[in-house]
Design an enzyme around this catalytic site. Structure first.
Site, PDB file in Angstrom:
ATOM      1  N   ASP A 252       0.834  -1.199   0.000  1.00  0.00           N
ATOM      2  CA  ASP A 252       0.000   0.000   0.000  1.00  0.00           C
ATOM      3  C   ASP A 252       0.872   1.254   0.000  1.00  0.00           C
ATOM      4  O   ASP A 252       1.876   1.325   0.717  1.00  0.00           O
ATOM      5  CB  ASP A 252      -0.884  -0.017   1.255  1.00  0.00           C
ATOM      6  CG  ASP A 252      -1.939   1.071   1.247  1.00  0.00           C
ATOM      7  OD1 ASP A 252      -2.725   1.100   0.291  1.00  0.00           O
ATOM      8  OD2 ASP A 252      -1.979   1.876   2.194  1.00  0.00           O
ATOM      9  N   GLU A 310       1.791  -0.260  -4.956  1.00  0.00           N
ATOM     10  CA  GLU A 310       0.829   0.760  -5.387  1.00  0.00           C
ATOM     11  C   GLU A 310       1.628   2.046  -5.594  1.00  0.00           C
ATOM     12  O   GLU A 310       2.006   2.706  -4.626  1.00  0.00           O
ATOM     13  CB  GLU A 310      -0.245   0.973  -4.320  1.00  0.00           C
ATOM     14  CG  GLU A 310      -1.312   1.948  -4.780  1.00  0.00           C
ATOM     15  CD  GLU A 310      -2.119   2.592  -3.655  1.00  0.00           C
ATOM     16  OE1 GLU A 310      -3.235   3.035  -3.900  1.00  0.00           O
ATOM     17  OE2 GLU A 310      -1.602   2.683  -2.522  1.00  0.00           O
TER      18      GLU A 310
HETATM   19  O1  ISL Z   1      -7.749   6.864  -4.123  1.00  0.00           O
HETATM   20  C1  ISL Z   1      -6.739   7.243  -4.667  1.00  0.00           C
HETATM   21  C2  ISL Z   1      -6.709   7.522  -6.077  1.00  0.00           C
HETATM   22  O2  ISL Z   1      -7.976   7.440  -6.615  1.00  0.00           O
HETATM   23  C3  ISL Z   1      -5.486   7.408  -3.972  1.00  0.00           C
HETATM   24  O3  ISL Z   1      -5.233   8.711  -3.642  1.00  0.00           O
HETATM   25  C4  ISL Z   1      -5.394   6.502  -2.770  1.00  0.00           C
HETATM   26  O4  ISL Z   1      -6.170   6.975  -1.734  1.00  0.00           O
HETATM   27  C5  ISL Z   1      -3.990   6.413  -2.320  1.00  0.00           C
HETATM   28  O5  ISL Z   1      -3.209   6.102  -3.388  1.00  0.00           O
HETATM   29  C6  ISL Z   1      -3.712   5.333  -1.351  1.00  0.00           C
HETATM   30  O6  ISL Z   1      -4.557   4.243  -1.451  1.00  0.00           O
HETATM   31  C7  ISL Z   1      -4.325   3.200  -0.576  1.00  0.00           C
HETATM   32  O7  ISL Z   1      -4.067   3.626   0.747  1.00  0.00           O
HETATM   33  C8  ISL Z   1      -5.133   4.268   1.424  1.00  0.00           C
HETATM   34  C9  ISL Z   1      -6.413   3.456   1.350  1.00  0.00           C
HETATM   35  O8  ISL Z   1      -7.490   4.219   1.809  1.00  0.00           O
HETATM   36  C10 ISL Z   1      -6.691   2.998  -0.070  1.00  0.00           C
HETATM   37  O9  ISL Z   1      -7.843   2.210  -0.095  1.00  0.00           O
HETATM   38  C11 ISL Z   1      -5.496   2.255  -0.546  1.00  0.00           C
HETATM   39  O10 ISL Z   1      -5.672   1.691  -1.813  1.00  0.00           O
HETATM   40  C12 ISL Z   1      -4.695   4.465   2.838  1.00  0.00           C
HETATM   41  O11 ISL Z   1      -4.143   3.293   3.334  1.00  0.00           O
END
Ligand code: ISL
Length: 565
Positions: A252, A310
């Site tokens: 993440d 990610e």
């Molecule tokens: O949602 C996004 C792009 O559409 C991003 O900004 C996203 O929130 C970010 O990249 C991180 O996402 C990840 O970490 C977050 C969590 O809420 C998301 O579901 C996860 O995919 C925090 O842990």
């Protein structure tokens, strides 16, 4: 530190004789395409890691299947439904977080990274899932969340209790406020979910005191990755799961973690809630790469285990840095997920994604949807047109070399759901002052069977997000008996992709195509045509393998795609 020994081979599916370790050749998998030349892949090909052309299926565990009737999906629910994944023909699961969490951000706020939350069935349920999935030749990868913890994590609780200046606070990013009474946050950063990225704590003496950084929700304090204890603990977490047979991780916010020294103010970049940009000092600080090299050192002790980052970085050269040979195995590339249904833009996105991966000879990856960015059908306009385009784009994605990620429900053609205000749970809704509805609309539970909600998802009528009554026609049961359904279409497409040599090769050659259409050819001989225009497209000569919509006289209607050999 843990034992460090590579996991017991008895836990892993047997590697196949071709060396790729892929369950593709396993007798437990559905047979390759019965339509003719579905011969096994050429045995002369050099050994590849199992994930090099895998289809990953993202399971949002709250929403997949509920085994205990509390209205929230869980791991036994998933285990009970693994036959769906076998019939679909995926290679691996990516499981969104299931570790112990107060669920402020549905598991991305981790209070214990080395245990499974009772909501999802606890550790035994994960062990059952891993065993059952491996038995079926499906690999299991899980989310890990290194950028932050939950505010309920013992480290953060200790940091609050210890007061300023102690070592407990040094695991997070505590700072004094600005202004005479420290009432102004230490810098001007915003949370990705809206509002300030800083929250002020009440000190043990009962007075307002320091502030802590949280790039996401208040309940997700950012860790201080300059503190060696943080990596030491993360290493423990990686090993813990790898020893238990997990096949890899989705990391993440892999472009987060490292922060610029002194946490300077950000220029006003006008970045919207849930968005990021390459100029954004909150993310992609160069020292993040040292962290990835350390992570890779751990991964390399577990042959076959995959790390998937990610990485929300737009610039190709900077994105590719994460895929250097000693960093991540795979990086999400989100270009297609951000591209309209426009032939020129799609071609640009594909070319850019391929070029980015090529910089480090990395494997390309393709994503159209996930639990953050929303569902494809809705993004392409919704209704019949949105669905037709979503099916067409699935064919484009599945025709490309590399790794594909499907988001649960994508194979059913589910749209986003317009939820009433009172149903919304994403922290973004509150933090944005009710200006951004957030991501709940793409997280509604999966319809399995029956005529009414909860459609076999749960025995409890009150599911954690309400399910629309009109989803009866979209259930797995309903679509399974319809050869023209979106589910049947996905099953067929994945079967062809898995079984046909024409999908081989890493190159993509663009053929001449009329305006608003595109045609590309793979080294193995597959041709993929997409019609994003408003007139029929005469297809090139060749045998039709699959089309996303009925053809007339070898012409492709608007909003559809075809595979030819
Ligand atoms: O949602 C996004 C792009 O559409 C991003 O900004 C996203 O929130 C970010 O990249 C991180 O996402 C990840 O970490 C977050 C969590 O809420 C998301 O579901 C996860 O995919 C925090 O842990």
């Amino acid at each position: 530190m843990g034992s460090g020994s590579p996991r017991a081979s008895a836990r892993r599916p047997e590697p196949n004789p071709m060396g790729s370790g892929s369950p593709r050749a396993s007798a437990r998998r559905p047979e390759p395409n019965p339509m003719g030349s579905g011969s096994p892949r050429a045995s002369a090909r050099r050994p590849e890691p199992w994930w090099s052309r895998a289809v990953f299926y993202q399971v949002y565990p709250r929403s997949f299947a509920d085994s205990d009737g509390d209205g929230v999906g869980d791991l036994d629910g998933l285990t009970d439904r693994l036959d769906h994944l076998v019939e679909l023909g995926v290679d691996a699961i990516w499981l969104n977080p299931v570790t112990v969490s107060p669920m402020a951000d549905h598991g991305y706020d981790v209070a214990d990274p080395r245990d499974v939350d009772p909501l999802f069935g606890g550790m035994v349920a994960l062990e059952r899932l891993i065993a059952a999935a491996h038995q079926l030749g499906i690999r299991v990868t899980m989310d890990v969340v290194p950028n932050h913890t939950s505010s309920a994590h013992p480290w953060f609780q200790a940091a609050l209790a210890a007061g300023p200046g102690g070592t407990a606070r040094d695991r997070y990013l505590f700072r004094d406020g600005r202004g005479p009474d420290g009432t102004v946050p230490p810098n001007n950063w915003k949370s990705v979910f809206g509002g300030p990225a800083w929250t002020r704590v009440v000190e043990p003496n009962g007075k307002p005191g320091q502030w802590y950084l949280h790039l996401f929700d208040t309940e997700q304090p950012d860790l201080n990755w300059d503190n060696p204890e943080v990596f030491a603990d993360f290493e423990k977490t990686l090993r813990f799961w790898l020893e238990r047979g997990v096949d890899g991780f989705r990391i993440d916010v892999a472009h987060g973690m490292a922060k610029p020294p002194d946490l300077p103010d950000s220029p006003d970049l006008g970045i919207a809630v849930l968005q990021q940009s390459d100029d954004d000092p909150r993310f992609n600080h160069p020292s993040v790469h040292a962290i990835h090299r350390d992570i890779r050192t751990v991964m390399d002790r577990y042959p076959g285990a995959v790390s998937i980052g990610e990485v929300w970085v737009q610039d190709n050269a900077r994105w590719a840095e994460y895929l250097r040979p000693d960093e991540l195995h795979l990086g999400f590339n989100f270009r297609l997920a951000r591209t309209d249904f426009d032939a020129t833009e799609i071609r640009d996105a594909v070319e850019n994604s391929l070029a980015a991966a090529a910089i480090e000879a990395a494997t390309p990856t393709w994503t159209l949807a996930n639990h953050d960015v929303g569902r494809v059908v809705t993004r392409y306009g919704g209704g019949e047109v949105g669905l037709a385009r979503a099916r067409a784009m699935a064919m484009v994605m599945l025709a490309l070399p590399g790794v594909v990620f499907l988001y649960n429900g994508q194979e059913l053609g589910l749209p986003d759901v317009e939820l009433p205000d009172e149903a919304l749970q994403d922290p973004t809704w509150e933090r944005s002052g009710h200006t951004e509805r957030g991501r709940d609309g793409c997280r509604v539970p999966i319809p399995w069977c029956g005529d009414n909600p909860p459609f076999g998802f749960s025995t409890h009528a009150d599911t954690w997000l309400p399910m629309p009554p009109e989803w009866a026609a979209l259930s797995v049961e309903e679509q399974s008996i319809d050869p023209d359904s979106t589910l049947s279409f996905f099953r067929h497409a994945l079967q062809l992709r898995r079984g046909r040599d024409e999908f081989d090769g890493t190159d993509v050659q663009w053929l001449t195509a009329p305006k608003d259409t595109l045609i590309f050819r793979r080294g193995g001989g597959l041709m993929c045509a997409l019609n994003a225009g408003d007139r029929p497209l005469a297809l090139p000569a060749g045998e039709l393998l699959l089309a996303s919509a009925p053809l007339a006289d070898h012409t492709l209607p608007p909003d559809s795609a075809a595979w030819l050999v």
